[in-house]
Design a protein around this motif. Sequence first.
Motif, PDB file in Angstrom:
ATOM      1  N   ILE A 184     -11.161   5.812 -30.147  1.00 21.47           N
ATOM      2  CA  ILE A 184     -10.287   6.888 -29.668  1.00 21.47           C
ATOM      3  C   ILE A 184     -11.126   7.869 -28.863  1.00 21.47           C
ATOM      4  CG2 ILE A 184      -8.585   8.629 -30.316  1.00 21.47           C
ATOM      5  CD1 ILE A 184      -8.413   7.198 -33.072  1.00 21.47           C
ATOM      6  N   ALA A 185     -11.032   7.803 -27.558  1.00 24.41           N
ATOM      7  CA  ALA A 185     -11.818   8.668 -26.684  1.00 24.41           C
ATOM      8  C   ALA A 185     -11.143  10.025 -26.547  1.00 24.41           C
ATOM      9  CB  ALA A 185     -11.987   8.026 -25.315  1.00 24.41           C
ATOM     10  N   LEU A 186     -11.970  11.077 -26.482  1.00 27.60           N
ATOM     11  CA  LEU A 186     -11.487  12.449 -26.319  1.00 27.60           C
ATOM     12  C   LEU A 186     -11.797  12.898 -24.898  1.00 27.60           C
ATOM     13  CD1 LEU A 186     -10.446  15.190 -27.234  1.00 27.60           C
ATOM     14  CD2 LEU A 186     -12.670  15.619 -28.301  1.00 27.60           C
ATOM     15  N   LEU A 187     -10.738  13.108 -24.109  1.00 29.05           N
ATOM     16  CA  LEU A 187     -10.877  13.521 -22.714  1.00 29.05           C
ATOM     17  C   LEU A 187     -10.614  15.016 -22.596  1.00 29.05           C
ATOM     18  CD1 LEU A 187     -10.111  10.398 -22.662  1.00 29.05           C
ATOM     19  CD2 LEU A 187      -9.389  10.829 -20.309  1.00 29.05           C
ATOM     20  N   GLN A 188     -11.607  15.763 -22.141  1.00 26.82           N
ATOM     21  CA  GLN A 188     -11.451  17.199 -21.945  1.00 26.82           C
ATOM     22  C   GLN A 188     -10.686  17.461 -20.656  1.00 26.82           C
ATOM     23  OE1 GLN A 188     -15.485  18.862 -24.172  1.00 26.82           O
ATOM     24  NE2 GLN A 188     -15.225  19.157 -21.987  1.00 26.82           N
ATOM     25  N   GLY A 189      -9.747  18.379 -20.749  1.00 23.49           N
ATOM     26  CA  GLY A 189      -8.999  18.804 -19.575  1.00 23.49           C
ATOM     27  C   GLY A 189      -9.427  20.191 -19.148  1.00 23.49           C
ATOM     28  N   VAL A 190      -8.454  21.068 -18.967  1.00 20.55           N
ATOM     29  CA  VAL A 190      -8.736  22.444 -18.567  1.00 20.55           C
ATOM     30  C   VAL A 190      -9.080  23.263 -19.816  1.00 20.55           C
ATOM     31  CG1 VAL A 190      -7.785  24.502 -17.476  1.00 20.55           C
ATOM     32  CG2 VAL A 190      -7.169  22.241 -16.613  1.00 20.55           C
ATOM     33  N   LEU A 191     -10.212  23.959 -19.749  1.00 20.29           N
ATOM     34  CA  LEU A 191     -10.654  24.798 -20.854  1.00 20.29           C
ATOM     35  C   LEU A 191     -10.686  26.255 -20.397  1.00 20.29           C
ATOM     36  CD1 LEU A 191     -13.609  22.645 -22.276  1.00 20.29           C
ATOM     37  CD2 LEU A 191     -11.209  22.643 -22.966  1.00 20.29           C
ATOM     38  N   PRO A 192     -10.419  27.198 -21.281  1.00 14.27           N
ATOM     39  CA  PRO A 192     -10.403  28.609 -20.882  1.00 14.27           C
ATOM     40  C   PRO A 192     -11.796  29.092 -20.501  1.00 14.27           C
ATOM     41  CG  PRO A 192     -10.242  28.413 -23.269  1.00 14.27           C
ATOM     42  CD  PRO A 192     -10.119  27.027 -22.710  1.00 14.27           C
ATOM     43  N   MET A 208     -31.794  21.761 -25.292  1.00  9.17           N
ATOM     44  CA  MET A 208     -30.382  22.113 -25.181  1.00  9.17           C
ATOM     45  C   MET A 208     -29.569  20.873 -24.829  1.00  9.17           C
ATOM     46  SD  MET A 208     -30.954  25.541 -22.893  1.00  9.17           S
ATOM     47  CE  MET A 208     -31.861  24.541 -21.693  1.00  9.17           C
ATOM     48  N   PRO A 209     -28.576  20.520 -25.637  1.00  2.77           N
ATOM     49  CA  PRO A 209     -27.732  19.372 -25.297  1.00  2.77           C
ATOM     50  C   PRO A 209     -26.869  19.661 -24.075  1.00  2.77           C
ATOM     51  CG  PRO A 209     -27.567  19.951 -27.632  1.00  2.77           C
ATOM     52  CD  PRO A 209     -28.268  21.074 -26.961  1.00  2.77           C
ATOM     53  N   ASN A 210     -26.621  18.631 -23.295  1.00  6.06           N
ATOM     54  CA  ASN A 210     -25.720  18.714 -22.157  1.00  6.06           C
ATOM     55  C   ASN A 210     -24.380  18.120 -22.589  1.00  6.06           C
ATOM     56  OD1 ASN A 210     -24.373  18.642 -19.726  1.00  6.06           O
ATOM     57  ND2 ASN A 210     -25.683  17.104 -18.788  1.00  6.06           N
ATOM     58  N   TYR A 211     -23.358  18.969 -22.739  1.00  8.09           N
ATOM     59  CA  TYR A 211     -22.070  18.522 -23.268  1.00  8.09           C
ATOM     60  C   TYR A 211     -21.112  18.060 -22.179  1.00  8.09           C
ATOM     61  CZ  TYR A 211     -23.458  20.281 -27.816  1.00  8.09           C
ATOM     62  OH  TYR A 211     -24.112  20.480 -29.010  1.00  8.09           O
ATOM     63  N   ARG A 212     -21.628  17.672 -21.053  1.00  8.92           N
ATOM     64  CA  ARG A 212     -20.788  17.126 -19.984  1.00  8.92           C
ATOM     65  C   ARG A 212     -20.065  15.868 -20.462  1.00  8.92           C
ATOM     66  NH1 ARG A 212     -22.023  13.128 -16.669  1.00  8.92           N
ATOM     67  NH2 ARG A 212     -24.210  13.245 -17.325  1.00  8.92           N
ATOM     68  N   GLN A 213     -18.830  15.708 -20.016  1.00 10.08           N
ATOM     69  CA  GLN A 213     -18.020  14.549 -20.395  1.00 10.08           C
ATOM     70  C   GLN A 213     -18.671  13.256 -19.922  1.00 10.08           C
ATOM     71  OE1 GLN A 213     -14.276  14.576 -21.515  1.00 10.08           O
ATOM     72  NE2 GLN A 213     -14.988  12.557 -22.083  1.00 10.08           N
ATOM     73  N   GLY A 214     -18.753  12.263 -20.827  1.00  9.25           N
ATOM     74  CA  GLY A 214     -19.283  10.961 -20.456  1.00  9.25           C
ATOM     75  C   GLY A 214     -18.203  10.077 -19.865  1.00  9.25           C
ATOM     76  N   ASP A 215     -18.615   8.962 -19.286  1.00  7.91           N
ATOM     77  CA  ASP A 215     -17.649   8.013 -18.713  1.00  7.91           C
ATOM     78  C   ASP A 215     -16.804   7.388 -19.824  1.00  7.91           C
ATOM     79  OD1 ASP A 215     -18.707   8.500 -16.202  1.00  7.91           O
ATOM     80  OD2 ASP A 215     -20.132   6.828 -16.337  1.00  7.91           O
ATOM     81  N   ILE A 216     -15.586   6.989 -19.466  1.00  9.94           N
ATOM     82  CA  ILE A 216     -14.653   6.371 -20.409  1.00  9.94           C
ATOM     83  C   ILE A 216     -14.635   4.866 -20.172  1.00  9.94           C
ATOM     84  CG2 ILE A 216     -12.298   6.332 -21.294  1.00  9.94           C
ATOM     85  CD1 ILE A 216     -13.833   8.949 -21.746  1.00  9.94           C
ATOM     86  N   GLN A 217     -14.775   4.108 -21.273  1.00  7.83           N
ATOM     87  CA  GLN A 217     -14.807   2.649 -21.188  1.00  7.83           C
ATOM     88  C   GLN A 217     -13.715   2.056 -22.082  1.00  7.83           C
ATOM     89  OE1 GLN A 217     -18.572   0.924 -22.257  1.00  7.83           O
ATOM     90  NE2 GLN A 217     -17.792  -1.166 -22.232  1.00  7.83           N
TER      91      GLN A 217
END
Length: 274
Positions: A95-103, A78-87
């Motif tokens: 172009i980095a995609l930053l997740q915010g608030v999700l329903p 199972m992949p872990n879709y946790r947000q990675g660090d931004i560099q």
Amino acid sequence: MLRGMYGAAAGMIAQQQRQEMLTNNLTNANTPGYKADQASLRAFPNMLLKAMDTASATPGRAPYIGELTTGVYLQERMPNYRQGDIQETNNSTDIALLQGVLPPTESGQPGGLFYTVQDANEELRYTRSSNFTLDGEGYLTTTEGFYVLGTDGQRLQVDNDEFRVSENGMITSAEGAALGQINVVYADNPMLLVKEGNGLLRLESEEGPLPTAIGNGAISFQLQQGFIERSNVDASQTMTEMMSAYRSFEANQRILQAYDQSMEKAVNEIGRIG
């Protein structure tokens, strides 16, 4: 005795597969947007043991002795879709995609945001890779050459690297002309996405493509030009898990060797006719 050999062998196979998965995670520790895999080990159903002699048996029921385990297997990855660090890279095509608030989801598991791309067969795929590039015709692509798609489902052509990307994915040229909008989609259940390699994910569902997240007030995200999302692999934790898998493999190997020596002794000594 043979059941014990099968159980030890099953444990060795499961730990070998887990080791291969962890090795792949560590190999991609520096791959932008890579999501680490996690293993789920499960035991085979146990076998019930009952006495066969009728003398000690309760009428109508054989006495219960206990259970016999039959080994383990690697049930799923199972992949872990946790947000990675931004560099920060200062490259306009990163172009980095930053997740915010999700329903909230019905399963209680967090959802995920992804870019939409077109693979070599012109089929729809998804990715979290953020280190894009430009091809010879000025189209925005992944490093493997897969086209990044806009909200209209078409390939995004920016001509040169002097373009700007807003926080909601709108692309404009150096002169301010609108060139399209990067399509960011939302997966309510990211576990339906299957890794295909090269950073691509395939949706295993009959409900059609993932819905766009743009315009959905319950979803917040932000695109950062000049940044990449790093892999979410924890190298130190992965190394620790690799050592644990290796030790478990060794323990099962020693058990298998002990069974083999017992079998050899049974054949060469106990079964010898004097």
